[in-house]
Design a protein around this motif. Structure first.
Motif, mmCIF file in Angstrom:
data_model
loop_
_atom_site.group_PDB
_atom_site.id
_atom_site.type_symbol
_atom_site.label_atom_id
_atom_site.label_comp_id
_atom_site.label_asym_id
_atom_site.label_seq_id
_atom_site.Cartn_x
_atom_site.Cartn_y
_atom_site.Cartn_z
ATOM 1 N N HIS A 1 0.789 -1.247 0.000
ATOM 2 C CA HIS A 1 0.000 0.000 0.000
ATOM 3 C C HIS A 1 0.812 1.283 0.000
ATOM 4 O O HIS A 1 0.246 2.345 0.243
ATOM 5 C CB HIS A 1 -0.927 0.014 1.234
ATOM 6 N N ILE B 1 -4.371 -9.671 -11.339
ATOM 7 C CA ILE B 1 -5.001 -10.922 -10.931
ATOM 8 C C ILE B 1 -5.486 -11.626 -12.193
ATOM 9 O O ILE B 1 -6.057 -10.983 -13.068
ATOM 10 C CB ILE B 1 -6.198 -10.648 -9.997
ATOM 11 N N PHE C 1 -1.064 -13.693 -10.096
ATOM 12 C CA PHE C 1 -1.634 -14.832 -9.359
ATOM 13 C C PHE C 1 -3.085 -15.013 -9.760
ATOM 14 O O PHE C 1 -3.726 -14.093 -10.265
ATOM 15 C CB PHE C 1 -1.506 -14.626 -7.843
ATOM 16 N N PRO D 1 -12.440 -17.408 -8.053
ATOM 17 C CA PRO D 1 -13.458 -16.932 -9.002
ATOM 18 C C PRO D 1 -12.916 -16.778 -10.427
ATOM 19 O O PRO D 1 -13.684 -16.836 -11.391
ATOM 20 C CB PRO D 1 -13.902 -15.579 -8.438
ATOM 21 N N GLU D 2 -11.592 -16.573 -10.551
ATOM 22 C CA GLU D 2 -10.994 -16.444 -11.891
ATOM 23 C C GLU D 2 -10.764 -17.825 -12.515
ATOM 24 O O GLU D 2 -10.513 -17.945 -13.710
ATOM 25 C CB GLU D 2 -9.650 -15.692 -11.815
ATOM 26 N N GLU E 1 -18.608 -6.829 -0.185
ATOM 27 C CA GLU E 1 -17.463 -7.681 -0.505
ATOM 28 C C GLU E 1 -16.169 -6.962 -0.154
ATOM 29 O O GLU E 1 -15.956 -5.813 -0.536
ATOM 30 C CB GLU E 1 -17.449 -8.101 -1.994
ATOM 31 N N PRO F 1 -12.632 -7.104 -3.711
ATOM 32 C CA PRO F 1 -13.320 -7.819 -4.800
ATOM 33 C C PRO F 1 -12.473 -8.105 -6.036
ATOM 34 O O PRO F 1 -13.016 -8.658 -7.011
ATOM 35 C CB PRO F 1 -14.477 -6.873 -5.175
ATOM 36 N N GLY F 2 -11.197 -7.735 -6.062
ATOM 37 C CA GLY F 2 -10.339 -8.081 -7.206
ATOM 38 C C GLY F 2 -10.876 -7.518 -8.504
ATOM 39 O O GLY F 2 -11.093 -6.315 -8.633
ATOM 40 N N THR G 1 -9.204 -1.046 -2.019
ATOM 41 C CA THR G 1 -8.205 -0.011 -1.807
ATOM 42 C C THR G 1 -7.597 0.475 -3.133
ATOM 43 O O THR G 1 -7.163 1.617 -3.251
ATOM 44 C CB THR G 1 -7.103 -0.553 -0.875
ATOM 45 N N ASN H 1 -12.983 -13.220 -0.248
ATOM 46 C CA ASN H 1 -12.134 -14.300 -0.744
ATOM 47 C C ASN H 1 -10.725 -13.758 -0.921
ATOM 48 O O ASN H 1 -10.519 -12.774 -1.634
ATOM 49 C CB ASN H 1 -12.667 -14.828 -2.088
ATOM 50 N N GLU H 2 -9.764 -14.371 -0.296
ATOM 51 C CA GLU H 2 -8.359 -13.939 -0.359
ATOM 52 C C GLU H 2 -8.199 -12.471 0.033
ATOM 53 O O GLU H 2 -7.484 -11.720 -0.618
ATOM 54 C CB GLU H 2 -7.759 -14.197 -1.747
ATOM 55 N N PHE H 3 -8.887 -12.071 1.081
ATOM 56 C CA PHE H 3 -8.727 -10.721 1.622
ATOM 57 C C PHE H 3 -7.883 -10.757 2.896
ATOM 58 O O PHE H 3 -6.946 -9.981 3.059
ATOM 59 C CB PHE H 3 -10.094 -10.098 1.905
ATOM 60 N N THR I 1 -4.022 -10.597 2.959
ATOM 61 C CA THR I 1 -3.273 -9.383 2.611
ATOM 62 C C THR I 1 -3.022 -8.492 3.832
ATOM 63 O O THR I 1 -2.322 -7.492 3.723
ATOM 64 C CB THR I 1 -4.032 -8.512 1.576
HETATM 65 N N1 SAH Z 1 -11.344 -11.431 -3.951
HETATM 66 C C1 SAH Z 1 -10.665 -11.308 -5.220
HETATM 67 C C2 SAH Z 1 -9.270 -10.644 -5.114
HETATM 68 C C3 SAH Z 1 -8.321 -11.152 -4.073
HETATM 69 S S1 SAH Z 1 -6.789 -10.207 -4.094
HETATM 70 C C4 SAH Z 1 -10.589 -12.646 -5.893
HETATM 71 O O1 SAH Z 1 -10.889 -13.642 -5.257
HETATM 72 O O2 SAH Z 1 -10.234 -12.704 -7.070
HETATM 73 C C5 SAH Z 1 -6.980 -9.101 -2.734
HETATM 74 C C6 SAH Z 1 -7.978 -7.986 -2.963
HETATM 75 O O3 SAH Z 1 -8.048 -7.192 -1.781
HETATM 76 C C7 SAH Z 1 -7.648 -7.013 -4.074
HETATM 77 O O4 SAH Z 1 -8.846 -6.570 -4.654
HETATM 78 C C8 SAH Z 1 -6.958 -5.886 -3.308
HETATM 79 O O5 SAH Z 1 -6.884 -4.691 -4.012
HETATM 80 C C9 SAH Z 1 -7.819 -5.818 -2.071
HETATM 81 N N2 SAH Z 1 -7.186 -5.257 -0.871
HETATM 82 C C10 SAH Z 1 -5.984 -5.578 -0.357
HETATM 83 N N3 SAH Z 1 -5.787 -4.929 0.813
HETATM 84 C C11 SAH Z 1 -6.898 -4.188 1.030
HETATM 85 C C12 SAH Z 1 -7.303 -3.287 2.069
HETATM 86 N N4 SAH Z 1 -6.503 -3.053 3.111
HETATM 87 N N5 SAH Z 1 -8.509 -2.699 1.971
HETATM 88 C C13 SAH Z 1 -9.327 -2.967 0.913
HETATM 89 N N6 SAH Z 1 -9.004 -3.802 -0.088
HETATM 90 C C14 SAH Z 1 -7.796 -4.395 -0.046
#
Ligand code: SAH
Length: 365
Positions: A38, A51, A57, A61-62, A92, A95-96, A125, A163-165, A168
């Motif tokens: 960030h 993504i 990566f 969902p992809e 969500e 949301p990627g 973000t 998902n995958e949040f 990070t």
């Molecule tokens: N859920 C999606 C993407 C996963 S990648 C999928 O499954 O394909 C992680 C996602 O979280 C990206 O969209 C990234 O920009 C967002 N992200 C990462 N850190 C964040 C934060 N602190 N606040 C909001 N969004 C964030």
């Protein structure tokens, strides 16, 4: 792992961090991760996070549209369990590319009343990904709002999906050194390159893993802001949430910080700002924190079982019959999502609900 542990690239963020460390001294691993993802100028999610197949990566969902469809139907059933409120926010986190939400809304539109009841809130973000989401979702729902972070979400009945949040969120690491845990940081080696070092002033004792061998790594993610916001959201209203991520169901020792660039793992210090940096989620620790806020948790369960209970096999065979030319592709994608040696077990699902709501679908009783 096949990467070169000594590789270091002088990315613009690497140069910025070296200057910062020269000025201020060592930074923690959590500070390093925060900067890599960030940094306002050079962070991975600030520039152009990539993504998907052509990116760095790929996510569930992809891989297959069925993933988002099943989550969409899950949301509609949960809405019914909440008593079909006239208004509910579908939120969500991260949301990627917007793919999950697009597939979810399409599938959930078959449940009468659900799509009319929801307002969609996307917490993202990255400005770049917000633009991609606007494009993906343009025709999918009349009410979509974007939020840059989890603060200031509306307090109304809500269904939260992520998902995958969690992976990070910044990670603290400590290393065991002669019975004392010392926070791990990033400093400079004799050549002025980035190097993991420890922060001696942070030494603490931790009875929990007292017998672990020297050099063991203990990790803890910073969930403070997210938990604070969940508590605010839930104070007034029924809330349900689902967190899907790679991680472990029981707290364990080990260094899980991972950098991925163009689908290859590399050392986390190799390309600051140009690789995605994540850590495995400690679901038992997260569940404990969430329970302490008076929520009830369901799971964690492994992704293969969760998707199995939601009917992934049945949905895949219907989709294959409808698209015989794509049958092999659909089958391969689904196999990947539930693979016993891969995503099916490495990914876990945790459900969260306000007290008074029945157990969430997809988890064993
Ligand atoms: N859920 C999606 C993407 C996963 S990648 C999928 O499954 O394909 C992680 C996602 O979280 C990206 O969209 C990234 O920009 C967002 N992200 C990462 N850190 C964040 C934060 N602190 N606040 C909001 N969004 C964030």
């Amino acid at each position: 792992m096949s990467y070169d542990p000594n590789a270091r690239r002088d990315t613009p963020l690497a140069l910025k961090l070296k200057e910062r460390i020269k000025r201020e001294g060592l930074i923690t691993v959590a500070d390093y991760m925060q900067a890599c993802l960030h940094d306002p100028e050079f962070g991975y999610y600030v520039k152009q996070p990539a993504i998907g197949r052509d990116g760095d990566f790929i996510t569930a969902p992809e891989i297959s549209q069925i993933f988002g469809e099943l989550i969409g139907l899950w949301c509609a059933v949960v809405w019914q369990q909440m008593g079909s409120p006239e208004k509910v926010n579908l939120i969500e986190l991260g949301p990627g590319r917007g793919t999950l939400m697009r597939d979810a809304l399409r599938a959930a539109s078959k449940v009468p009343g659900f799509v009319e009841a929801i307002s969609v809130h996307l917490v993202e973000t990255s400005h770049h990904l917000q633009a991609v989401q606007r494009e993906t979702l343009a025709a999918c729902h009349p009410s979509i709002m974007w939020h840059q972070n989890v603060r200031h979400l509306p307090t109304e009945p809500a269904i939260v999906i992520a998902n995958e949040f969690l992976d990070t969120l910044p990670l603290h690491q400590s290393i065991l050194n002669s019975e004392v845990w010392v926070e791990r940081g990033v400093g400079l080696d004799a050549h002025g390159d980035l190097q993991f070092q420890s922060l001696p002033q942070t030494a603490t004792r931790n009875e929990r893993f007292a017998d672990a061998p020297n050099g063991s790594v203990f990790e803890g993610q910073n969930w403070r802001i997210l938990l604070h916001e969940l508590r605010k959201l839930a104070r007034e209203v029924p809330l349900t949430a689902i967190f899907i991520d790679y991680g472990h169901a029981e707290t364990a020792l080990g260094d899980t910080l991972q950098a991925v660039r163009r689908h290859s793992a590399e050392h986390p210090l190799t390309s600051p700002g140009e690789a995605d940096l994540t850590a495995q989620v400690d679901f038992s620790e997260f569940a404990e924190h969430v329970s302490a806020l008076d929520f009830i948790v369901d799971g964690p369960t492994i992704q293969a079982e969760f998707l199995g209970r939601l009917g992934i096999i049945e949905r895949a065979s219907r989709l294959m019959s409808a698209n015989p030319a794509k049958a092999a592709e659909i089958e391969m994608a689904v196999a990947r999502l539930i693979a016993p040696q891969g995503m099916g077990t490495r990914f876990k699902v945790l459900g969260v609900r306000s007290a008074g709501l029945p157990p969430l679908p997809g988890f064993s009783a």
